[in-house]
Design a protein around this motif. Structure first.
Motif, mmCIF file in Angstrom:
data_model
loop_
_atom_site.group_PDB
_atom_site.id
_atom_site.type_symbol
_atom_site.label_atom_id
_atom_site.label_comp_id
_atom_site.label_asym_id
_atom_site.label_seq_id
_atom_site.Cartn_x
_atom_site.Cartn_y
_atom_site.Cartn_z
ATOM 1 N N LEU A 1 0.811 -1.231 -0.161
ATOM 2 C CA LEU A 1 0.018 0.002 -0.018
ATOM 3 C C LEU A 1 0.861 1.156 0.080
ATOM 4 O O LEU A 1 0.618 2.218 -0.824
ATOM 5 C CB LEU A 1 -1.010 -0.023 1.195
ATOM 6 C CG LEU A 1 -1.897 1.419 1.392
ATOM 7 C CD1 LEU A 1 -2.762 1.141 0.295
ATOM 8 C CD2 LEU A 1 -2.378 1.159 2.872
ATOM 9 N N ILE A 2 1.996 1.346 0.702
ATOM 10 C CA ILE A 2 2.810 2.596 0.774
ATOM 11 C C ILE A 2 3.420 2.465 -0.460
ATOM 12 O O ILE A 2 3.949 3.811 -0.954
ATOM 13 C CB ILE A 2 3.835 2.409 1.813
ATOM 14 C CG1 ILE A 2 3.064 2.517 3.330
ATOM 15 C CG2 ILE A 2 4.808 3.585 2.054
ATOM 16 C CD1 ILE A 2 3.774 2.043 4.697
ATOM 17 N N SER A 3 4.027 1.601 -0.985
ATOM 18 C CA SER A 3 4.785 1.521 -2.145
ATOM 19 C C SER A 3 3.780 2.435 -3.347
ATOM 20 O O SER A 3 4.082 2.862 -4.089
ATOM 21 C CB SER A 3 5.199 0.429 -2.786
ATOM 22 O OG SER A 3 6.202 -0.202 -1.809
ATOM 23 N N GLN B 1 3.860 14.239 4.356
ATOM 24 C CA GLN B 1 2.433 14.681 4.616
ATOM 25 C C GLN B 1 1.384 14.063 3.773
ATOM 26 O O GLN B 1 0.409 13.713 4.173
ATOM 27 C CB GLN B 1 2.333 16.258 4.597
ATOM 28 C CG GLN B 1 2.939 16.722 5.683
ATOM 29 C CD GLN B 1 2.211 16.492 7.090
ATOM 30 O OE1 GLN B 1 2.883 16.014 8.063
ATOM 31 N NE2 GLN B 1 0.947 16.863 7.241
ATOM 32 N N LYS B 2 1.563 14.236 2.585
ATOM 33 C CA LYS B 2 0.745 13.422 1.311
ATOM 34 C C LYS B 2 0.610 12.194 1.765
ATOM 35 O O LYS B 2 -0.649 11.324 1.501
ATOM 36 C CB LYS B 2 1.190 13.851 0.140
ATOM 37 C CG LYS B 2 0.687 15.251 -0.390
ATOM 38 C CD LYS B 2 0.996 15.169 -1.918
ATOM 39 C CE LYS B 2 0.525 16.858 -2.379
ATOM 40 N NZ LYS B 2 -0.703 16.974 -2.811
ATOM 41 N N GLU C 1 -3.810 7.418 5.933
ATOM 42 C CA GLU C 1 -5.077 7.432 6.704
ATOM 43 C C GLU C 1 -6.403 7.478 6.083
ATOM 44 O O GLU C 1 -7.283 6.870 6.549
ATOM 45 C CB GLU C 1 -4.951 8.683 7.615
ATOM 46 C CG GLU C 1 -3.695 8.800 8.672
ATOM 47 C CD GLU C 1 -3.402 10.373 9.439
ATOM 48 O OE1 GLU C 1 -4.218 11.053 8.750
ATOM 49 O OE2 GLU C 1 -2.756 10.284 10.422
ATOM 50 N N GLY C 2 -6.390 7.953 4.829
ATOM 51 C CA GLY C 2 -7.533 7.984 4.223
ATOM 52 C C GLY C 2 -8.097 6.459 3.545
ATOM 53 O O GLY C 2 -9.080 5.893 3.641
ATOM 54 N N VAL C 3 -6.870 5.754 3.082
ATOM 55 C CA VAL C 3 -7.252 4.474 2.681
ATOM 56 C C VAL C 3 -7.491 3.304 4.042
ATOM 57 O O VAL C 3 -8.517 2.705 3.854
ATOM 58 C CB VAL C 3 -5.881 3.839 2.049
ATOM 59 C CG1 VAL C 3 -6.033 2.388 1.759
ATOM 60 C CG2 VAL C 3 -5.594 4.610 0.722
ATOM 61 N N ILE D 1 -11.107 4.208 4.947
ATOM 62 C CA ILE D 1 -12.253 3.865 3.869
ATOM 63 C C ILE D 1 -12.336 2.191 4.196
ATOM 64 O O ILE D 1 -13.413 1.617 4.080
ATOM 65 C CB ILE D 1 -11.597 3.979 2.671
ATOM 66 C CG1 ILE D 1 -11.864 5.453 2.322
ATOM 67 C CG2 ILE D 1 -12.781 3.091 1.510
ATOM 68 C CD1 ILE D 1 -11.444 6.123 0.917
ATOM 69 N N SER D 2 -11.380 1.627 4.516
ATOM 70 C CA SER D 2 -11.312 0.222 4.656
ATOM 71 C C SER D 2 -11.836 -0.181 5.974
ATOM 72 O O SER D 2 -11.984 -1.555 6.307
ATOM 73 C CB SER D 2 -9.830 -0.479 4.321
ATOM 74 O OG SER D 2 -8.929 -0.114 5.310
ATOM 75 N N GLY D 3 -11.879 0.540 6.871
ATOM 76 C CA GLY D 3 -12.314 0.443 8.278
ATOM 77 C C GLY D 3 -11.251 -0.228 9.171
ATOM 78 O O GLY D 3 -11.703 -0.848 10.060
#
Length: 186
Positions: free
Chosen positions: A122-124, A171-172, A178-180, A183-185
């Motif tokens: 995910l980070i990549s 920051q981005k 955090e957004g991902v 969303i995935s809970g």
């Protein structure tokens, strides 16, 4: 006692001929060049083409290398410049490229899943989605482990600009990460 030297960490001996130096450079830095090119171009085939161009350029300019920096810094700089040339090219901007061969899904062990394999992927992906100016400093600093001063020299920008881009990139990444997860809970 004989000391064993790790060739990937040391610079080649200057008495090697051009072909031997090129072979050493390709073995020591070939994967780094492809990975860096991929982070710019987001296409495996283009990244491999750029890597070929980079090592052709290295071979052609081998005799003009002045030893003012390490071979790694020299090759990374050539790679960055070549990637920027490709990104500015008419064919890259106006032709639609597709990846005909998708990478096979590797069987990920349960242990790797629990140890963060999913997070690393995910980070990549999020790093790849950053704008080029932020992505390049993140890659060079965290993945290639260059110092801020070295990145500044390679990209021909002020060290404070490097620091600012690193901060904005982090920051981005934090916001998108955090957004991902929101969303995935998780």
């Amino acid at each position: 006692m004989i000391d064993i030297v790790d060739d990937s960490k040391s610079e080649p001996i200057n008495n090697l001929n051009r072909e031997e130096k090129l072979k050493w450079l390709m073995e020591a830095y070939g994967n780094d060049v492809i990975r860096l090119a991929y982070t710019y171009l987001k296409q495996k085939q283009l990244a491999e083409d750029v890597a070929q161009d980079v090592f052709i350029k290295c071979y052609e300019k081998m005799d003009t290398f002045r030893n003012e920096s390490s071979y790694k810094t020299w090759i990374i700089r050539i790679t960055v410049n070549r990637c920027k040339d490709v990104l500015k090219s008419w064919s890259f901007k106006n032709l639609y490229f597709t990846d005909f061969f998708r990478p096979k899904q590797a069987n990920i062990s349960l242990e790797n899943q629990f140890l963060g394999g999913e997070e690393n992927e995910l980070i990549s992906k999020q790093v790849i989605e950053l704008p080029v100016k932020l992505r390049e400093v993140i890659i060079l600093f965290y993945y290639q482990e260059f110092l801020i001063e070295e990145i500044s020299d390679m990209l021909k920008i002020n060290p404070n600009t490097v620091k600012t881009r690193l901060h904005r990139g982090r920051q981005k990444l934090k916001e998108s990460y955090e957004g991902v997860w929101a969303i995935s809970g998780k």
